[in-house]
Design an enzyme around this catalytic site. Structure first.
Site, PDB file in Angstrom:
ATOM      1  N   GLY A  49       0.939  -1.273  -0.010  1.00  0.00           N
ATOM      2  CA  GLY A  49       0.149   0.088  -0.029  1.00  0.00           C
ATOM      3  C   GLY A  49       0.805   1.025   0.149  1.00  0.00           C
ATOM      4  N   GLN A  54       3.193   9.864   1.701  1.00  0.00           N
ATOM      5  CA  GLN A  54       4.371   9.321   1.554  1.00  0.00           C
ATOM      6  C   GLN A  54       5.381   9.385   0.222  1.00  0.00           C
ATOM      7  OE1 GLN A  54       2.608   5.173   2.255  1.00  0.00           O
ATOM      8  NE2 GLN A  54       4.701   4.966   3.441  1.00  0.00           N
ATOM      9  N   LEU A 103       6.906   1.886   4.070  1.00  0.00           N
ATOM     10  CA  LEU A 103       8.102   2.180   3.236  1.00  0.00           C
ATOM     11  C   LEU A 103       8.763   3.353   3.823  1.00  0.00           C
ATOM     12  CD1 LEU A 103       6.340   1.455  -0.355  1.00  0.00           C
ATOM     13  CD2 LEU A 103       8.356   0.168   0.853  1.00  0.00           C
ATOM     14  N   HIS A 144      -4.120   1.022   7.914  1.00  0.00           N
ATOM     15  CA  HIS A 144      -2.548   1.674   7.816  1.00  0.00           C
ATOM     16  C   HIS A 144      -2.460   2.901   6.833  1.00  0.00           C
ATOM     17  CE1 HIS A 144       1.937   1.002   7.751  1.00  0.00           C
ATOM     18  NE2 HIS A 144       1.823   1.807   6.933  1.00  0.00           N
ATOM     19  N   HIS A 148      -2.086   7.304   7.205  1.00  0.00           N
ATOM     20  CA  HIS A 148      -1.188   8.285   6.705  1.00  0.00           C
ATOM     21  C   HIS A 148      -1.819   9.440   6.185  1.00  0.00           C
ATOM     22  CE1 HIS A 148       2.689   6.147   6.500  1.00  0.00           C
ATOM     23  NE2 HIS A 148       2.053   5.044   5.980  1.00  0.00           N
TER      24      HIS A 148
HETATM   25 ZN    ZN Z   1       3.231   3.262   5.602  1.00  0.00          ZN
END
Ligand code: ZN
Length: 181
Positions: A49, A54, A103, A144, A148
Site C-alpha cells: 500500500g 509518502q 516504506l 494503515h 497516513h
Molecule cells: Zn506506511
C-alpha cells in the site's frame, strides 16, 4: 511512469493531515499520471500500500495491491485499488493483531492491533463514489494507509514496543512460527 521518492519518518509531510481532492483536481491528467506513478512506486519497492503523503503530495489518495513478495512473503492476493478521499465509516469492535512495516519507516516491523472489519466510503480515480467492507488483511492495510492521510504512522498505533524488530531479526526469529531458535 516513474518511481517516486519516498518520504521517510521525520519528514514533516508524514505528520500533516492530507487535503481532500476535488473532482477537478483528481481528473487532472497530471494527477492521473501521479496515481499511476504511485502504483509503480508501490510495486517497485514491494509495498502493499502507499499513501500520497509518502510520496510528497499531501492529498487524500491511497493505492494498495498485495501479492506475495520478498517484503511480505505471506501476503494474500488482493487486486489493485486506487482510493480517493477514503473515510472509515464504521468498524468492528473486534481487533486483530498483526505485523506491520512501512516504506516510510525503514528496516522495522512491529505488532499493531487493528479493527478486524471496516466499512469505507471513497471515490475511484474517475471520482465515482464507492462504499465497501473489508475484513482481515485488506482491512488492516486500509487502516494503515488511511492513517497516513491523518498524519499517523504504524508506530503511533503500537501499544507495546517490545515487538519492534529490525527486518533481519524479523526474518530470523518471527517470520516462520515453526523455526527452531
Ligand atoms: Zn506506511
Amino acid at each position: 511512469m516513474a518511481v517516486l521518492k519516498v518520504a521517510k519518518l521525520g519528514n514533516p509531510i508524514l505528520r500533516k493531515i492530507a487535503a481532500p481532492l476535488t473532482a477537478d483536481e483528481c481528473k487532472d491528467p497530471k494527477f492521473q499520471i501521479f496515481l499511476d506513478d504511485m502504483v509503480e512506486t508501490m510495486e517497485k519497492l514491494e509495498g502493499i500500500g502507499l499513501a500520497a503523503p509518502q510520496v510528497f503530495q499531501s492529498k487524500q489518495a491511497v493505492v494498495l495491491r498485495s501479492t506475495s513478495n520478498t517484503r511480505y512473503p505471506e501476503a494474500p492476493d488482493h487486486p489493485l485499488m486506487i482510493l480517493i478521499n477514503p473515510v472509515l465509516s464504521d468498524h468492528s469492535e473486534e481487533m486483530i493483531e498483526g505485523w506491520e512495516g512501512c516504506l516510510s519507516v525503514d528496516n522495522l516491523r512491529g505488532k499493531v492491533c487493528r479493527h478486524r472489519k471496516v466499512k469505507l466510503t471513497a471515490f475511484d480515480r474517475e471520482m465515482k463514489p464507492l462504499a465497501f467492507e473489508a475484513e482481515g488483511f485488506p482491512a488492516v492495510v486500509l487502516q494503515h494507509e488511511i492513517d497516513h492521510l491523518l498524519g499517523k504512522v504504524f508506530l503511533d498505533r503500537m501499544s507495546d514496543f517490545s515487538s519492534l524488530t529490525h527486518l533481519a531479526e524479523f526474518d530470523e526469529y518471527w517470520l516462520s512460527p515453526h523455526k527452531v531458535v
